[in-house]
Every structure is written in C-alpha cells, then in structure tokens.
Design a protein around this motif. Structure first.
Motif, PDB file in Angstrom:
ATOM      1  N   TYR A 243     -46.654 -35.364 -32.081  1.00  0.00           N
ATOM      2  CA  TYR A 243     -45.944 -34.270 -31.735  1.00  0.00           C
ATOM      3  C   TYR A 243     -44.706 -34.636 -30.717  1.00  0.00           C
ATOM      4  O   TYR A 243     -43.721 -34.554 -30.941  1.00  0.00           O
ATOM      5  CB  TYR A 243     -46.661 -33.278 -31.080  1.00  0.00           C
ATOM      6  CG  TYR A 243     -45.894 -32.057 -30.376  1.00  0.00           C
ATOM      7  CD1 TYR A 243     -45.240 -31.116 -31.446  1.00  0.00           C
ATOM      8  CD2 TYR A 243     -45.469 -32.302 -29.143  1.00  0.00           C
ATOM      9  CE1 TYR A 243     -44.445 -30.232 -30.564  1.00  0.00           C
ATOM     10  CE2 TYR A 243     -44.657 -31.314 -28.409  1.00  0.00           C
ATOM     11  CZ  TYR A 243     -44.097 -30.453 -29.265  1.00  0.00           C
ATOM     12  OH  TYR A 243     -43.117 -29.636 -28.907  1.00  0.00           O
ATOM     13  N   CYS A 244     -45.419 -35.573 -29.763  1.00  0.00           N
ATOM     14  CA  CYS A 244     -44.449 -35.918 -28.576  1.00  0.00           C
ATOM     15  C   CYS A 244     -43.225 -36.642 -29.320  1.00  0.00           C
ATOM     16  O   CYS A 244     -42.150 -36.756 -28.469  1.00  0.00           O
ATOM     17  CB  CYS A 244     -45.143 -36.612 -27.542  1.00  0.00           C
ATOM     18  SG  CYS A 244     -46.402 -35.613 -26.577  1.00  0.00           S
ATOM     19  N   ARG A 245     -43.523 -37.482 -30.108  1.00  0.00           N
ATOM     20  CA  ARG A 245     -42.579 -38.333 -30.731  1.00  0.00           C
ATOM     21  C   ARG A 245     -41.056 -37.610 -31.202  1.00  0.00           C
ATOM     22  O   ARG A 245     -40.027 -38.179 -30.737  1.00  0.00           O
ATOM     23  CB  ARG A 245     -43.066 -39.411 -31.898  1.00  0.00           C
ATOM     24  CG  ARG A 245     -43.900 -40.356 -31.381  1.00  0.00           C
ATOM     25  CD  ARG A 245     -44.005 -41.221 -32.549  1.00  0.00           C
ATOM     26  NE  ARG A 245     -45.107 -42.184 -32.059  1.00  0.00           N
ATOM     27  CZ  ARG A 245     -46.475 -42.404 -32.516  1.00  0.00           C
ATOM     28  NH1 ARG A 245     -46.711 -41.386 -33.350  1.00  0.00           N
ATOM     29  NH2 ARG A 245     -47.081 -43.355 -32.168  1.00  0.00           N
ATOM     30  N   GLN A 246     -41.159 -36.463 -31.903  1.00  0.00           N
ATOM     31  CA  GLN A 246     -40.288 -35.750 -32.264  1.00  0.00           C
ATOM     32  C   GLN A 246     -39.407 -34.946 -31.417  1.00  0.00           C
ATOM     33  O   GLN A 246     -38.297 -35.417 -30.927  1.00  0.00           O
ATOM     34  CB  GLN A 246     -40.818 -34.713 -33.263  1.00  0.00           C
ATOM     35  CG  GLN A 246     -41.481 -35.502 -34.292  1.00  0.00           C
ATOM     36  CD  GLN A 246     -42.005 -34.504 -35.510  1.00  0.00           C
ATOM     37  OE1 GLN A 246     -41.649 -33.024 -35.622  1.00  0.00           O
ATOM     38  NE2 GLN A 246     -42.606 -35.225 -36.408  1.00  0.00           N
ATOM     39  N   PRO A 247     -40.016 -34.241 -30.248  1.00  0.00           N
ATOM     40  CA  PRO A 247     -38.970 -33.658 -29.225  1.00  0.00           C
ATOM     41  C   PRO A 247     -38.844 -34.451 -28.001  1.00  0.00           C
ATOM     42  O   PRO A 247     -38.011 -34.035 -27.515  1.00  0.00           O
ATOM     43  CB  PRO A 247     -39.640 -32.339 -29.023  1.00  0.00           C
ATOM     44  CG  PRO A 247     -41.083 -32.675 -29.079  1.00  0.00           C
ATOM     45  CD  PRO A 247     -41.313 -33.670 -30.214  1.00  0.00           C
ATOM     46  N   GLY A 248     -39.477 -35.559 -27.949  1.00  0.00           N
ATOM     47  CA  GLY A 248     -39.259 -36.397 -26.773  1.00  0.00           C
ATOM     48  C   GLY A 248     -40.058 -35.900 -25.494  1.00  0.00           C
ATOM     49  O   GLY A 248     -39.988 -36.395 -24.190  1.00  0.00           O
ATOM     50  N   HIS A 249     -40.953 -34.761 -25.683  1.00  0.00           N
ATOM     51  CA  HIS A 249     -41.565 -34.483 -24.347  1.00  0.00           C
ATOM     52  C   HIS A 249     -43.323 -33.909 -25.100  1.00  0.00           C
ATOM     53  O   HIS A 249     -43.522 -33.817 -26.171  1.00  0.00           O
ATOM     54  CB  HIS A 249     -41.123 -33.176 -23.901  1.00  0.00           C
ATOM     55  CG  HIS A 249     -40.938 -32.035 -24.485  1.00  0.00           C
ATOM     56  ND1 HIS A 249     -41.811 -31.203 -24.930  1.00  0.00           N
ATOM     57  CD2 HIS A 249     -39.898 -31.812 -25.220  1.00  0.00           C
ATOM     58  CE1 HIS A 249     -41.423 -30.345 -25.684  1.00  0.00           C
ATOM     59  NE2 HIS A 249     -39.818 -30.640 -25.966  1.00  0.00           N
ATOM     60  N   CYS A 250     -44.052 -33.600 -24.028  1.00  0.00           N
ATOM     61  CA  CYS A 250     -45.539 -33.218 -24.522  1.00  0.00           C
ATOM     62  C   CYS A 250     -45.543 -31.731 -24.036  1.00  0.00           C
ATOM     63  O   CYS A 250     -46.698 -31.448 -24.088  1.00  0.00           O
ATOM     64  CB  CYS A 250     -46.333 -34.056 -23.735  1.00  0.00           C
ATOM     65  SG  CYS A 250     -46.488 -35.549 -24.444  1.00  0.00           S
ATOM     66  N   GLN A 251     -44.643 -30.964 -24.045  1.00  0.00           N
ATOM     67  CA  GLN A 251     -44.637 -29.467 -23.730  1.00  0.00           C
ATOM     68  C   GLN A 251     -45.024 -28.616 -25.026  1.00  0.00           C
ATOM     69  O   GLN A 251     -44.165 -28.484 -25.938  1.00  0.00           O
ATOM     70  CB  GLN A 251     -43.619 -29.001 -22.951  1.00  0.00           C
ATOM     71  CG  GLN A 251     -43.260 -29.477 -21.665  1.00  0.00           C
ATOM     72  CD  GLN A 251     -44.407 -29.257 -20.786  1.00  0.00           C
ATOM     73  OE1 GLN A 251     -45.020 -28.272 -20.864  1.00  0.00           O
ATOM     74  NE2 GLN A 251     -44.988 -30.268 -19.939  1.00  0.00           N
ATOM     75  N   VAL A 252     -46.302 -28.494 -25.640  1.00  0.00           N
ATOM     76  CA  VAL A 252     -46.555 -28.391 -26.854  1.00  0.00           C
ATOM     77  C   VAL A 252     -46.358 -26.759 -26.905  1.00  0.00           C
ATOM     78  O   VAL A 252     -47.038 -26.103 -26.355  1.00  0.00           O
ATOM     79  CB  VAL A 252     -47.913 -28.522 -27.383  1.00  0.00           C
ATOM     80  CG1 VAL A 252     -48.192 -28.100 -28.596  1.00  0.00           C
ATOM     81  CG2 VAL A 252     -48.280 -30.133 -27.231  1.00  0.00           C
TER      82      VAL A 252
END
Length: 83
Positions: free
Chosen positions: A23-32
């Motif tokens: 998940y984090c790779r796509q938006p560039g953050h870990c705020q799911v």
C-alpha cells in the motif's frame, strides 16, 4: 533479509506488514484510509498495541524484543504512532 516466523500469528503479522508495504509504495505514505478497511484496522491495532506497550514500559514492565522489532519495522516504513 530472510525472516523466520515462529508461529502462525507471526506469519499473519508478516503478511499484513507486506500488505502495508505494498500500500505505502503507491501513495508514498502509510496513512491507510478507511476504505482499505481490513488494513486500516490492522494499522490502528498496531498503534493501540504500541501505546499499551509503551505505557507498560513506563510502569515497570520488561521490554519485549519481538514487539520492539515489529514497532521499529513499522516506524521505519513511515507509520505515524500519534494518528
């Protein structure tokens, strides 16, 4: 790095961590966001567990190497604990 899992629970945690990394790779953050319901709940649970763990350390509980390692890994990928 090769990871060895000692239990099904560890294996499940590793699977969720891999999901978080993806998940984090796509938006560039870990705020799911909540629309990723299952993963968002898992991250929220990790935050709650860290809070409980940190409070326990402050009241004299002994450190747990496995938990420390998991929390460090989550921090390293960008999980924000105060959210």
């Amino acid at each position: 790095m090769i990871r060895f899992t000692w239990s099904p629970r560890d294996e499940q945690w590793e699977g969720r961590f891999a999901e978080l990394l993806e998940y984090c790779r796509q938006p560039g953050h870990c705020q799911v966001p909540r629309r990723y319901e299952s993963l968002a709940k898992w991250v929220a649970r990790q935050r709650q567990q860290k809070k409980t763990y940190d409070e326990g350390l402050q009241t004299g509980n002994k450190p747990n190497t496995k938990k420390d390692q998991k929390f460090r890994r989550l921090t390293a990928v960008g999980v924000e604990w105060s959210t």
